[in-house]
Design an enzyme around this catalytic site. Sequence first.
Site, PDB file in Angstrom:
ATOM      1  N   GLY A 525       0.806  -1.203   0.000  1.00 21.36           N
ATOM      2  CA  GLY A 525       0.000   0.000   0.000  1.00 21.36           C
ATOM      3  C   GLY A 525       0.843   1.258   0.000  1.00 21.36           C
ATOM      4  CG  ASP A 640      -2.276  -2.348   6.549  1.00 19.88           C
ATOM      5  OD1 ASP A 640      -3.344  -2.997   6.456  1.00 19.88           O
ATOM      6  OD2 ASP A 640      -1.591  -2.024   5.566  1.00 19.88           O
TER       7      ASP A 640
END
Length: 826
Positions: A525, A640
């Site tokens: 990401g 995350d």
Amino acid sequence: MSFYRSFLLLLSCFYVVFSGANASDIITSSEPLRDSGTVFSSGKRFKLGFFSPRNSANRYVGIMFNLPSPTPTVVWVANRDKPINDSSGLLTLSEDGNLVILNGLKEIIWSSSISNSMKNSTAQLLDTGNLILKDSSNGKVLWESFQYPTDSLLQLMKMGIDKSTNSTGLLKSWRSPDDPSVGSFSAGIQLQYIPQAFIWNNTAPYWRSSPWDKQIYIGMPEMKSSYRSGVELVADNAGSVYQTYSNGNQSWILYYSLNSTGSYQEKVWDQSKKDWVVTWANPRSECDIYAKCGAFGSCNPKSSPICSCIQGFKPKNEGEWEKGEWSGGCIRRTALDCERNKTDVEKGKKDGFLKMQTMGVPDFVIWVSSAKEDCESDCLSNCSCMAYSYYTGIGCMHWNRSLIDIQEYYMDGAADLFIRLAYSEFAANDKKDFPVAAIAITVSIGSIIVILCGYLFWKLLAKHRERKTKSEAFFREASPKCYQNGMIKDDINQVKIEDITLYSFNMLATATDRFHSASKLGQGGFGPVYKGKLPDGQEIAVKRLSHSSGQGLQEFMNEVVVISRLQHRNLVRLLGCCTERGEKILVYDFMPNRSLDAYLFGSRQEKFLDWSKRAIIIEGTGRGLLYLHRDSRLRIIHRDLKASNILLDEYLNPKISDFGMARIFGGNQDQARTIRVVGTYGYMAPEYAMHGRFSEKSDVYSFGVLILEIVSGRKNSSFYDDEGELTLLAYAWKLWNENNIIKLIDPKIFVSSFEKQMVRCVHIGLLCVQEYAEDRPNVSTVLSMLTSDMAELSTPKQPAFTGGHASPQQSQGSVNTDTITVLEPR
Ligand SMILES: *[C@@H]1O[C@H](CO)[C@@H](O)[C@H](O)[C@H]1NC(C)=O
Ligand SMILES: *[C@@H]1O[C@H](CO)[C@@H](O)[C@H](O)[C@H]1NC(C)=O
Ligand SMILES: *[C@@H]1O[C@H](CO)[C@@H](O)[C@H](O)[C@H]1NC(C)=O
Ligand SMILES: *[C@@H]1O[C@H](CO)[C@@H](O)[C@H](O)[C@H]1NC(C)=O
Ligand SMILES: *[C@@H]1O[C@H](CO)[C@@H](O)[C@H](O)[C@H]1NC(C)=O
Ligand SMILES: *[C@@H]1O[C@H](CO)[C@@H](O)[C@H](O)[C@H]1NC(C)=O
Ligand SMILES: *[C@@H]1O[C@H](CO)[C@@H](O)[C@H](O)[C@H]1NC(C)=O
Ligand SMILES: *[C@@H]1O[C@H](CO)[C@@H](O)[C@H](O)[C@H]1NC(C)=O
Ligand SMILES: *[C@@H]1O[C@H](CO)[C@@H](O)[C@H](O)[C@H]1NC(C)=O
């Protein structure tokens, strides 16, 4: 007879005349062996004759290798306890057919002592080094030197007891290198359920191997390579137990011998040096000495002091122990629960087992026929069982007395040993390990068992650090210039600020082949990740952050330095960074086995993860997370956590990656509410996804999703048009309510003996994903629930997102599993 052979015969006749050696490998009463003579075996590998040890005038009859070594290599001595003091000795056959040594006065110094010997016999030195006495009329072997070894073991000799010949082939050392008489050390095989090799000092054990696993002794991998070919260990019903070997390649010359100070050695002839080379020896270290650390003490050659009491035990005599007098050993701190009276307050609590990895197991093993899965419970059910171990090739082993001669090995393939301890020992240990956690956990969950299995990983880590240190040294030499005054100089190649290494852009570009797509490991990401190789050979993972980070350079550097100080065996190590040319690049340790998602859901699935590996991954990930939350100074919330952020090292141990990204990207960790939401849908806790509120409990939520994914082998997003459910959580919740959790378990890993553990794992996963953060347990509680099956689990409440919609922000982000960064209006 060919010309050639007549020629040889002629030659050997001359030889006899001039050297006094026997014409053949035979000794008879008419052709005795005199002190000046030598008998060679037919292939000239061995010779038989009189010799004197160094510094001695005594004469002995011995068998020697026929090699040009500086001193004769004596492998067998006939009259080892009765030397002849001059050169008048004679090896011949007596009237009753025995092989005898006579001195100058024709007294019998030594005899083969066969009672029913034949009148007509001959002795012959075979090319194996065996001296045999046989009946000349029928060739029957009456006596052989191989049955009466001295200190050396040759090919085909048997060390141990052979009932078929009534021989007890112990090797017995020389008294000293000058004196072949029987010394204090002997070596042999002992059968006590399972064969083990021993060296004794007089009658006391001096060294012991671990049990024989039908190929090698546990923890002695060198046996496989060094013996060149099969080592055979025979243990039969008649009571024979012996070991023999043969060289795989007959051009190797090797043998084993026990020296006068108790060292059993493999020696290989080095033709170029014209001498013997010791290729290995036992004992290898001080820890190899039998019972070095006494009862319940464990020896580790790499620690100082080498002896320590096993966890749950204390020195029997503290004063002596401190002084390095370890033979007194250790005693239990807490009596076993099974030994205590039933009225005890902790009634109902059962003993547990402490796992010690890669061990040389204790002596006095009892082999039991239990299957692998019953080995533990059978031990637990019998109060006299102190420890157990299950080893492929052997099976289930129990110990029912003081554990003695335990050693920590450092090689793959050594045994895992499970030691019985009182229930309370585990709880006590846990408090020591997680002081903060222990206060925080409410007592309702019960006590905690944490099995410390870390030391092998620590070793790997140490090895790894060593490699890293080397690479750092390399850099220090390569670029001595330093980072000064907070300024980053673009011209320098490589510098270190405290713990962080600054890499030059050029160096990383070279390492990754100019960020070539072929070296790309993946697209995270925060930007792509590349594999690279530094000039010193170290492999690295290079993460090139996308430019969207709003942080200034100085802030970025500060964060990187802070993050790089986090060190835990379940975290990927951040090695350094690069900030040249407006880039923000992070450099990590390279993990050869990539990320967990490839194993769980990938089509490749190079290596299959069975249940035990998955359980290790779940536990390791939990430990890494606990470190981030509690044990590190920073109290980092990952934000995350997901399968693609769990990397696997070469032994498939999990390592959390991408921690601290929120900090690096400018998220404020100290604020419980953020405008910047970083995370991955499906793993994000509802309060975080919807209101930007994050806490340890939002990481717990992600961990819960991960647990469910690992057990089910299903990606949480794989459900969109499947099973009539939207998410894995909803599906799991449905099965929970139908009391059909087993259906969730990945059929590839399902083993009925682990069913309870697997179901428990799903249960814990569901507790982690409960809708309200306050209902979720914290990570230390999750860990204790995972590592102990004693604590009662509460009933999970309905997880979040079971109603249907994944998140109100779905329209803004993407539905795939990539990390997203969303600005949430407040
Ligand atoms: C050698 O041994 C013989 C017999 O045992 C003995 O009679 C003789 O005195 C010894 N000689 C020496 C020099 O010790
Ligand atoms: C001893 O054996 C040899 C060889 O077999 C034979 O030639 C010889 O006659 C035998 N001697 C006696 C006394 O039996
Ligand atoms: C071994 O010894 C036993 C008893 O001493 C005897 O009965 C048996 O015959 C012997 N076996 C051999 C092969 O010598
Ligand atoms: C061997 O045992 C003896 C006592 O029997 C002892 O004096 C000696 O120190 C021991 N040797 C070693 C190397 O342990
Ligand atoms: C045996 O060892 C010799 C010398 O090391 C080597 O040249 C030969 O190839 C080996 N033979 C076999 C069959 O391995
Ligand atoms: C026996 O071998 C050990 C190990 O190689 C060595 O340290 C020791 O000196 C040897 N003993 C003798 C008497 O040569
Ligand atoms: C158990 O109880 C008996 C009788 O009450 C007592 O004699 C014994 O010492 C107790 N054992 C332990 C280990 O407390
Ligand atoms: C417990 O183990 C001991 C030795 O390991 C054995 O003798 C005994 O029979 C066992 N008892 C039970 C109840 O299994
Ligand atoms: C240990 O087990 C063996 C074999 O079952 C048994 O003979 C022995 O008595 C046991 N010892 C103890 C202390 O229970």
